[in-house]
Design a protein around this motif. Structure first.
Motif, PDB file in Angstrom:
ATOM      1  N   TYR A   1       5.895   2.729  59.621  1.00  0.00           N
ATOM      2  CA  TYR A   1       5.412   1.361  59.803  1.00  0.00           C
ATOM      3  C   TYR A   1       5.990   0.372  58.787  1.00  0.00           C
ATOM      4  CZ  TYR A   1       2.263   3.660  63.000  1.00  0.00           C
ATOM      5  OH  TYR A   1       1.760   4.406  64.051  1.00  0.00           O
ATOM      6  N   ASP A   2       6.496   0.881  57.685  1.00  0.00           N
ATOM      7  CA  ASP A   2       7.139   0.019  56.691  1.00  0.00           C
ATOM      8  C   ASP A   2       8.316   0.780  56.076  1.00  0.00           C
ATOM      9  OD1 ASP A   2       8.016  -1.576  54.671  1.00  0.00           O
ATOM     10  OD2 ASP A   2       6.061  -1.851  53.714  1.00  0.00           O
ATOM     11  N   PRO A   3       9.488   0.657  56.658  1.00  0.00           N
ATOM     12  CA  PRO A   3      10.655   1.370  56.122  1.00  0.00           C
ATOM     13  C   PRO A   3      11.316   0.673  54.934  1.00  0.00           C
ATOM     14  CG  PRO A   3      11.270   0.141  58.080  1.00  0.00           C
ATOM     15  CD  PRO A   3       9.782  -0.049  57.920  1.00  0.00           C
ATOM     16  N   ASN A   4      10.787  -0.484  54.526  1.00  0.00           N
ATOM     17  CA  ASN A   4      11.491  -1.312  53.554  1.00  0.00           C
ATOM     18  C   ASN A   4      11.052  -1.113  52.106  1.00  0.00           C
ATOM     19  OD1 ASN A   4      12.902  -2.573  55.666  1.00  0.00           O
ATOM     20  ND2 ASN A   4      11.222  -4.036  55.976  1.00  0.00           N
ATOM     21  N   HIS A   5       9.862  -0.563  51.895  1.00  0.00           N
ATOM     22  CA  HIS A   5       9.316  -0.527  50.547  1.00  0.00           C
ATOM     23  C   HIS A   5       9.222   0.892  50.005  1.00  0.00           C
ATOM     24  CE1 HIS A   5       7.853  -4.526  52.021  1.00  0.00           C
ATOM     25  NE2 HIS A   5       8.337  -4.849  50.825  1.00  0.00           N
ATOM     26  N   LEU A   6       9.085   0.986  48.689  1.00  0.00           N
ATOM     27  CA  LEU A   6       9.157   2.269  47.993  1.00  0.00           C
ATOM     28  C   LEU A   6       7.877   3.076  48.139  1.00  0.00           C
ATOM     29  CD1 LEU A   6      10.781   0.968  44.682  1.00  0.00           C
ATOM     30  CD2 LEU A   6      11.932   2.247  46.494  1.00  0.00           C
ATOM     31  N   PHE A   7       8.046   4.376  48.253  1.00  0.00           N
ATOM     32  CA  PHE A   7       6.923   5.300  48.191  1.00  0.00           C
ATOM     33  C   PHE A   7       6.832   5.779  46.749  1.00  0.00           C
ATOM     34  CE2 PHE A   7       5.118   9.591  49.930  1.00  0.00           C
ATOM     35  CZ  PHE A   7       3.885   9.291  49.376  1.00  0.00           C
ATOM     36  N   LEU A   8       5.720   5.446  46.091  1.00  0.00           N
ATOM     37  CA  LEU A   8       5.572   5.615  44.650  1.00  0.00           C
ATOM     38  C   LEU A   8       4.756   6.839  44.255  1.00  0.00           C
ATOM     39  CD1 LEU A   8       4.746   1.869  43.864  1.00  0.00           C
ATOM     40  CD2 LEU A   8       6.988   2.977  43.751  1.00  0.00           C
ATOM     41  N   GLY A   9       4.306   7.637  45.215  1.00  0.00           N
ATOM     42  CA  GLY A   9       3.607   8.866  44.881  1.00  0.00           C
ATOM     43  C   GLY A   9       2.107   8.713  44.817  1.00  0.00           C
ATOM     44  N   SER A  10       1.445   9.689  44.178  1.00  0.00           N
ATOM     45  CA  SER A  10      -0.018   9.730  44.130  1.00  0.00           C
ATOM     46  C   SER A  10      -0.545   9.721  42.705  1.00  0.00           C
ATOM     47  CB  SER A  10      -0.543  10.973  44.857  1.00  0.00           C
ATOM     48  OG  SER A  10      -0.126  12.151  44.183  1.00  0.00           O
ATOM     49  N   ARG A  11       0.291   9.323  41.735  1.00  0.00           N
ATOM     50  CA  ARG A  11      -0.174   9.152  40.366  1.00  0.00           C
ATOM     51  C   ARG A  11      -0.604  10.498  39.771  1.00  0.00           C
ATOM     52  NH1 ARG A  11      -2.045   3.790  39.472  1.00  0.00           N
ATOM     53  NH2 ARG A  11      -4.047   4.527  38.668  1.00  0.00           N
ATOM     54  N   PHE A  12       0.392  11.324  39.457  1.00  0.00           N
ATOM     55  CA  PHE A  12       0.134  12.623  38.843  1.00  0.00           C
ATOM     56  C   PHE A  12      -0.591  12.448  37.514  1.00  0.00           C
ATOM     57  CE2 PHE A  12       4.206  13.748  41.173  1.00  0.00           C
ATOM     58  CZ  PHE A  12       3.560  14.424  42.194  1.00  0.00           C
ATOM     59  N   TYR A  13      -1.353  13.467  37.123  1.00  0.00           N
ATOM     60  CA  TYR A  13      -2.108  13.371  35.872  1.00  0.00           C
ATOM     61  C   TYR A  13      -2.412  14.761  35.332  1.00  0.00           C
ATOM     62  CZ  TYR A  13      -6.572  14.981  37.844  1.00  0.00           C
ATOM     63  OH  TYR A  13      -7.570  15.752  38.399  1.00  0.00           O
ATOM     64  N   GLY A  14      -2.903  14.783  34.086  1.00  0.00           N
ATOM     65  CA  GLY A  14      -3.422  16.008  33.499  1.00  0.00           C
ATOM     66  C   GLY A  14      -2.428  17.151  33.490  1.00  0.00           C
ATOM     67  N   SER A  15      -2.899  18.319  33.921  1.00  0.00           N
ATOM     68  CA  SER A  15      -2.070  19.523  33.871  1.00  0.00           C
ATOM     69  C   SER A  15      -0.897  19.472  34.851  1.00  0.00           C
ATOM     70  CB  SER A  15      -2.924  20.760  34.152  1.00  0.00           C
ATOM     71  OG  SER A  15      -3.560  20.669  35.412  1.00  0.00           O
ATOM     72  N   ASP A  16      -0.942  18.554  35.826  1.00  0.00           N
ATOM     73  CA  ASP A  16       0.212  18.387  36.732  1.00  0.00           C
ATOM     74  C   ASP A  16       1.502  18.162  35.943  1.00  0.00           C
ATOM     75  OD1 ASP A  16      -1.774  18.270  38.641  1.00  0.00           O
ATOM     76  OD2 ASP A  16      -1.426  16.179  39.201  1.00  0.00           O
ATOM     77  N   LEU A  17       1.389  17.474  34.831  1.00  0.00           N
ATOM     78  CA  LEU A  17       2.558  16.938  34.149  1.00  0.00           C
ATOM     79  C   LEU A  17       3.431  18.007  33.506  1.00  0.00           C
ATOM     80  CD1 LEU A  17       1.034  13.732  32.524  1.00  0.00           C
ATOM     81  CD2 LEU A  17       1.655  14.197  34.900  1.00  0.00           C
ATOM     82  N   SER A  18       2.931  19.224  33.432  1.00  0.00           N
ATOM     83  CA  SER A  18       3.713  20.312  32.841  1.00  0.00           C
ATOM     84  C   SER A  18       4.286  21.267  33.885  1.00  0.00           C
ATOM     85  CB  SER A  18       2.829  21.104  31.864  1.00  0.00           C
ATOM     86  OG  SER A  18       1.743  21.707  32.557  1.00  0.00           O
ATOM     87  N   ARG A  19       4.152  20.955  35.169  1.00  0.00           N
ATOM     88  CA  ARG A  19       4.538  21.903  36.218  1.00  0.00           C
ATOM     89  C   ARG A  19       5.778  21.424  36.975  1.00  0.00           C
ATOM     90  NH1 ARG A  19      -1.269  22.007  37.360  1.00  0.00           N
ATOM     91  NH2 ARG A  19      -2.109  23.663  36.043  1.00  0.00           N
ATOM     92  N   PRO A  20       6.927  22.011  36.686  1.00  0.00           N
ATOM     93  CA  PRO A  20       8.161  21.587  37.361  1.00  0.00           C
ATOM     94  C   PRO A  20       8.077  21.691  38.880  1.00  0.00           C
ATOM     95  CG  PRO A  20       8.664  23.019  35.504  1.00  0.00           C
ATOM     96  CD  PRO A  20       7.183  23.062  35.686  1.00  0.00           C
ATOM     97  N   GLU A  21       7.360  22.701  39.403  1.00  0.00           N
ATOM     98  CA  GLU A  21       7.321  22.891  40.859  1.00  0.00           C
ATOM     99  C   GLU A  21       6.688  21.707  41.572  1.00  0.00           C
ATOM    100  OE1 GLU A  21       3.732  25.227  39.161  1.00  0.00           O
ATOM    101  OE2 GLU A  21       5.831  24.813  38.623  1.00  0.00           O
ATOM    102  N   ILE A  22       5.768  21.008  40.913  1.00  0.00           N
ATOM    103  CA  ILE A  22       5.146  19.838  41.517  1.00  0.00           C
ATOM    104  C   ILE A  22       6.171  18.720  41.685  1.00  0.00           C
ATOM    105  CG2 ILE A  22       3.519  17.962  41.062  1.00  0.00           C
ATOM    106  CD1 ILE A  22       1.585  19.988  39.955  1.00  0.00           C
ATOM    107  N   PHE A  23       6.918  18.446  40.641  1.00  0.00           N
ATOM    108  CA  PHE A  23       7.896  17.359  40.689  1.00  0.00           C
ATOM    109  C   PHE A  23       9.065  17.707  41.601  1.00  0.00           C
ATOM    110  CE2 PHE A  23       5.357  16.620  37.012  1.00  0.00           C
ATOM    111  CZ  PHE A  23       5.225  15.242  36.977  1.00  0.00           C
ATOM    112  N   ARG A  24       9.444  18.963  41.613  1.00  0.00           N
ATOM    113  CA  ARG A  24      10.535  19.399  42.495  1.00  0.00           C
ATOM    114  C   ARG A  24      10.158  19.188  43.960  1.00  0.00           C
ATOM    115  NH1 ARG A  24      10.684  24.770  41.243  1.00  0.00           N
ATOM    116  NH2 ARG A  24      11.260  24.085  39.147  1.00  0.00           N
ATOM    117  N   ALA A  25       8.937  19.562  44.333  1.00  0.00           N
ATOM    118  CA  ALA A  25       8.490  19.410  45.714  1.00  0.00           C
ATOM    119  C   ALA A  25       8.282  17.944  46.070  1.00  0.00           C
ATOM    120  CB  ALA A  25       7.200  20.207  45.934  1.00  0.00           C
ATOM    121  N   ALA A  26       7.687  17.175  45.168  1.00  0.00           N
ATOM    122  CA  ALA A  26       7.407  15.769  45.444  1.00  0.00           C
ATOM    123  C   ALA A  26       8.679  14.957  45.611  1.00  0.00           C
ATOM    124  CB  ALA A  26       6.555  15.180  44.333  1.00  0.00           C
ATOM    125  N   GLY A  27       9.703  15.297  44.863  1.00  0.00           N
ATOM    126  CA  GLY A  27      10.939  14.535  44.894  1.00  0.00           C
ATOM    127  C   GLY A  27      11.613  14.505  46.244  1.00  0.00           C
TER     128      GLY A  27
END
Length: 440
Positions: free
Chosen positions: A264-290
């Motif tokens: 519905y909006d192909p023009n604007h950026l998808f910025l994610g879901s605001r990772f926090y806490g223990s998420d920030l140390s897990r490479p697999e989360i960022f690899r999949a989200a990217g």
């Protein structure tokens, strides 16, 4: 730290620690969106991202190289005392939007983050860049049932989001339809799909522990048996299965959300879901989200100074730039108890300003961060008993809960914000002088 804990000193770098030539130069000749006009890439009419010489940038709608500097939750408070102060100071929403936009611009901010009153703010002359938070999973959870309130975010059964529910994808599609109305707005930076979802290391165990009839349990046991045979049970799960299944959860969630947004909006950026806490140390989360995101968003607490290795990991694994979407410090000179919230506690507003400069200098030096949102516009109001416990008694704002500005904090913010591009040029020059390889 909590107000009752012992005070500690942390190494703190501010503009005062930098050469006079850097401190004395204010950025100039900027685009209407706050970007650099020199050597600008091709304009598309909307924000997009680009990596040049090892540094990530936002490219603004006019083609300027841009660093976003924002404040989250730019909206009026609704308590009785705050409403009285609002009427005395502004009189109406139109005046509030114009004066608030002017205040933010005067202090070098270019945008407003999640939970802002973007309808009112978009009506102001020379409006700020803005973002929106869509609440895909939270909204689906309220419709489905099973969610509950936690400090700062929504709770889910056993920390299992409903990403395997057969109705989730259709809900997202319907929920995203109104985005078509703003797909041509150049001032929109992009969308957050949710806030602080629980992407837990033990995701597989958690989903397997759901009731047998739950779609999440069924998806987890089917995945496990596809790996280990038709008779596999929870006991057959290996250590490697946990991060692999978590990656599946993350990938599925973001691919569904991205599909709905971009339809519905192909023009604007998808910025994610605001990772926090223990998420920030897990490479697999960022690899999949990217695989689905345009920018990785992070709510970063419990760090006085940004860790360059952690920032580099987020960018390396995701292949995308980083936006810091929550961080703050609370001053004990504000008159508030400061028991709630995850931010640091400091003695004074001047110390809050030092923290702001120290943190943003690290972000600018990293080459992977394209901006930030300070949390937030106004202090908590203890009279707001409907707020969750993290948002009841803390000095988080650039304004008090009666719309009075914290001048020492704002002065420090202005000094930094107005030199962001000068600082980037300085850090990049220093990096070349030290022969540091660019981030790849």
């Amino acid at each position: 730290m909590l107000p009752s804990q012992e005070w500690k000193k942390y190494p703190t770098r501010t503009l005062e620690n930098l050469p006079d030539a850097v401190r004395e130069k204010v950025d100039s000749g900027l685009t209407p969106y706050g970007g650099l006009t020199a050597d600008a890439p091709e304009a598309t009419g909307f924000f997009h991202t680009k990596k040049l010489d090892g540094r990530w940038w936002l490219v603004d709608p006019s083609g300027g190289l841009d660093l976003y500097k924002g404040v989250a939750s730019v909206a009026p408070l609704r308590t009785s005392g705050a409403s009285t102060a609002f009427q005395t100071k502004f009189g109406n929403v139109t005046n509030w939007a114009e004066q608030t936009t002017q205040l933010l611009r005067e202090h070098g901010f270019t945008g407003v983050g999640a939970w802002s009153d973007t309808t009112a703010l978009r009506s102001a002359p020379h409006p700020l860049v803005y973002t929106r938070i869509l609440d895909f999973m939270g909204g689906y959870g309220r419709k489905r049932g099973g969610t509950y309130s936690q400090p700062g975010h929504t709770g889910y059964p056993r920390d299992c989001i409903f990403v395997f529910d057969p109705g989730f994808e259709a809900f997202c599609d319907e929920h995203a339809k109104p985005l078509a109305a703003q797909k041509d707005d150049p001032c929109l930076l992009g969308y957050f799909s949710d806030n602080e979802l629980p992407f837990r290391a033990a995701a597989l165990s958690n989903y397997l522990a759901l009731p047998d009839a739950d779609p999440g349990h069924q998806a987890a046991i089917a995945w496990l048996r596809a790996r280990h045979g038709d008779q596999a049970t929870t006991r057959d799960a290996t250590a490697q299965d946990q991060p692999d299944f978590l990656a599946l959860v993350v990938d599925r969630y973001f691919s569904i959300a991205s599909k709905a947004i971009k339809k519905y909006d192909p023009n604007h950026l998808f910025l994610g879901s605001r990772f926090y806490g223990s998420d920030l140390s897990r490479p697999e989360i960022f690899r999949a989200a990217g695989r689905s995101l345009d920018v990785v968003s992070v709510n970063w607490y419990h760090a006085w100074t940004p860790d360059p290795e952690r920032l580099a990991m987020w960018e390396h694994e995701s292949g995308k730039p980083v936006l810091i979407t929550e961080w703050y410090a609370k001053g004990m000179d504000s008159g508030l108890a400061n028991r709630g919230g995850a931010g640091w506690v400091v003695k004074t507003q001047r110390d809050r300003g030092r923290f702001y400069q120290n943190f943003t200098l690290g972000l600018l030096e990293s080459k992977v961060c394209v901006g930030w949102d300070w949390f937030k516009y106004m202090d908590n109001d203890p009279a707001d008993t409907s707020a969750d416990p993290s948002n009841r008694d803390a000095n988080k704002g650039i304004l008090s809960n009666r719309y009075e500005p914290y001048v020492p904090l704002l002065d420090a913010m202005k000094q930094l914000n107005e030199r962001a591009y000068t600082l980037v040029a300085y850090f990049d020059q220093e990096s070349k002088r030290e022969n540091r390889p660019p981030i790849k």
